[in-house]
Enzyme design. Structure first.
Site, PDB file in Angstrom:
ATOM      1  N   HIS A  79      50.691  12.319 -16.561  1.00 46.77           N
ATOM      2  CA  HIS A  79      51.168  11.484 -17.662  1.00 46.77           C
ATOM      3  C   HIS A  79      51.085  12.334 -18.940  1.00 46.77           C
ATOM      4  O   HIS A  79      50.270  13.247 -19.036  1.00 46.77           O
ATOM      5  CB  HIS A  79      50.285  10.258 -17.877  1.00 46.77           C
ATOM      6  CG  HIS A  79      50.183   9.320 -16.724  1.00 46.77           C
ATOM      7  ND1 HIS A  79      49.343   9.540 -15.664  1.00 46.77           N
ATOM      8  CD2 HIS A  79      50.791   8.129 -16.484  1.00 46.77           C
ATOM      9  CE1 HIS A  79      49.437   8.544 -14.798  1.00 46.77           C
ATOM     10  NE2 HIS A  79      50.302   7.663 -15.272  1.00 46.77           N
ATOM     11  N   ASP A  90      47.661  12.584 -20.455  1.00 43.26           N
ATOM     12  CA  ASP A  90      46.669  13.293 -19.642  1.00 43.26           C
ATOM     13  C   ASP A  90      46.503  14.720 -20.123  1.00 43.26           C
ATOM     14  O   ASP A  90      45.385  15.240 -20.210  1.00 43.26           O
ATOM     15  CB  ASP A  90      47.087  13.354 -18.163  1.00 43.26           C
ATOM     16  CG  ASP A  90      47.359  12.005 -17.556  1.00 43.26           C
ATOM     17  OD1 ASP A  90      46.733  11.029 -18.004  1.00 43.26           O
ATOM     18  OD2 ASP A  90      48.179  11.930 -16.639  1.00 43.26           O
TER      19      ASP A  90
END
Length: 431
Positions: free
Chosen positions: A96, A99
């Site tokens: 993501h 992240d």
């Protein structure tokens, strides 16, 4: 453990830091294990998960979190991540946007941060050979998304979601990502009293079309995935299970560009088996990729544990093999080590176990297909539709009155066993 290279040593090895079943170059059913399984590391669980839960503080403490600057902190985390993935010879990773680098509420600054860490990732990918299986945007954690992202009743929230997806698509395309995932973590509702469900789903479809058109216009050739998930955190999710997603994609003309990314634990939460969800997607030609994990039989929520059940995964691999494999995706370990697993070695053991379990399941499934009467039994079970009146029915040559007349002329059907216990024992025999 920065210099620990995990290698295949075979089933007889006593070395816990080795593969017993995953031999990347071993050919099974015409392809190597690596080509069949296409393992990927989930960036968020492996390098962002801190072991915290609603009842306690973090237990997984990483040195890079002591770095003040967000981009420098992200680079230190990524340095470790690629070292770890290289040691396991993982061919892919997934992420993501938030992240890989921490975001703020400043759209332009978030784009700058993501571009900086994207360049750092490109350098690591070039030197290691590790590729990006898919990227995505986190449209569920920030409080602005408490009522959804693409389905939010506030257009300004939807606009922020669009900005975030654009940046994540740019990063994915820049890194040569093979796919892009949409996970509607909060695309659903809690109560119809304050929800226009038809309008929200139309907004989500338009949003997906916009994202798809943007990516295609910027050279993205890969597949888009929808990841089904029921009831968590929203009470009624619009992407509840594979059948729901397939209906949505067909209704809104998205079926040519989108396939499905199926998570094991999400199938469980939807009241299905993982095998069922795989088969539904495969039958629709939409078996894109999987997120590999398992749930806890005593917990009714998404525990994301590493897979370890050879029997269940063998049944899954039977579906995957007969479907011809994934449509662009692979096996992403969307799983996390336990809160009380606090050593870095635990993360290695978790991935080794997951990779070995899938490899063994692949071997067993191939043996079942090649060396047993499994396929012949299933074909014989439907033999009544291969000729005569049954074939005429499948070809659309009979009417309801014809069925009535055949029922009278042929009499009461015989009782035919499904032989489920025999087939379950068949799998155990090959294990």
């Amino acid at each position: 453990m920065s210099n620990t290279k995990i290698t295949y040593e075979g089933p007889g090895s006593d070395n816990p830091l080795s593969f017993r079943w995953y031999d990347a170059n071993k050919v099974v059913a015409g392809k190597t294990m690596q080509e069949h399984l296409r393992f990927a590391c989930a960036y968020w669980h492996s390098f962002c998960g801190n072991g915290g839960d609603p009842f306690g503080e973090p237990t997984h403490l990483f040195s890079w979190n002591n770095t003040v600057d967000a981009v420098d902190r992200a680079k230190a985390k990524m340095d470790f991540a690629f070292d770890f993935m290289s040691n396991l010879s993982l061919p892919f990773f997934c992420f993501h946007d938030v992240d890989v680098v921490d975001f703020t509420n400043d759209v332009a600054d978030n784009e700058r941060r993501l571009q900086a860490i994207t360049e750092h990732a490109r350098q690591h990918m070039q030197s290691s050979g590790i590729q990006l299986l898919w990227g995505t945007a986190n449209l569920f954690s920030h409080r602005r998304y408490m009522n959804g992202a693409a389905t939010n009743p506030d257009f300004q929230v939807l606009a922020h979601a669009g900005a975030q997806v654009k940046a994540a698509l740019d990063a994915t395309i820049s890194l040569g990502g093979q796919n892009y995932v949409f996970w509607g973590g909060r695309e659903g509702y809690m109560s119809l009293l304050n929800t226009n469900m038809k309008r929200e789903q139309e907004h989500m479809a338009r949003f997906l079309h916009m994202a798809k058109d943007y990516a295609r216009s910027h050279g993205f050739k890969g597949q888009f995935f929808i990841e089904p998930k029921p009831c968590e955190p929203s009470k009624h999710q619009y992407d509840y299970d594979c059948a729901t997603v397939i209906g949505f994609l067909n209704q809104f003309g998205l079926q040519d560009d989108f396939s499905i990314n199926i998570e094991v634990n999400h199938a469980t939460l939807a009241g299905h088996t993982f095998q069922h969800e795989l088969q539904v997607a495969a039958d629709a030609g939409m078996l894109g990729s999987i997120d590999a994990n398992r749930g806890d039989y005593q917990n009714g929520w998404d525990t994301d544990q590493f897979p370890n059940n050879v029997n269940e995964l063998t049944e899954a691999m039977l579906v995957i093999l007969e479907a011809g494999g994934f449509k662009g995706g692979g096996i992403n370990f969307d799983a996390k080590i336990r809160r009380n697993s606090t050593d870095m070695e635990d993360l290695y053991h978790a991935h080794i176990g997951g990779m070995d379990t899938f490899a063994r399941a692949l071997l067993v499934a191939d043996a079942v297909l090649q060396q047993s009467d499994y396929k012949a039994f299933r074909q014989q079970r439907y033999a009544s539709f291969d000729s005569g009146n049954g074939k005429a029915f499948e070809e659309g040559k009979l009417g309801l009155e014809d069925l009535r007349n055949i029922a009278i002329s042929d009499g009461e059907p015989k009782t035919l066993s499904g032989r489920q216990e025999y087939l379950e024992n068949l799998i155990n025999r090959f294990i």
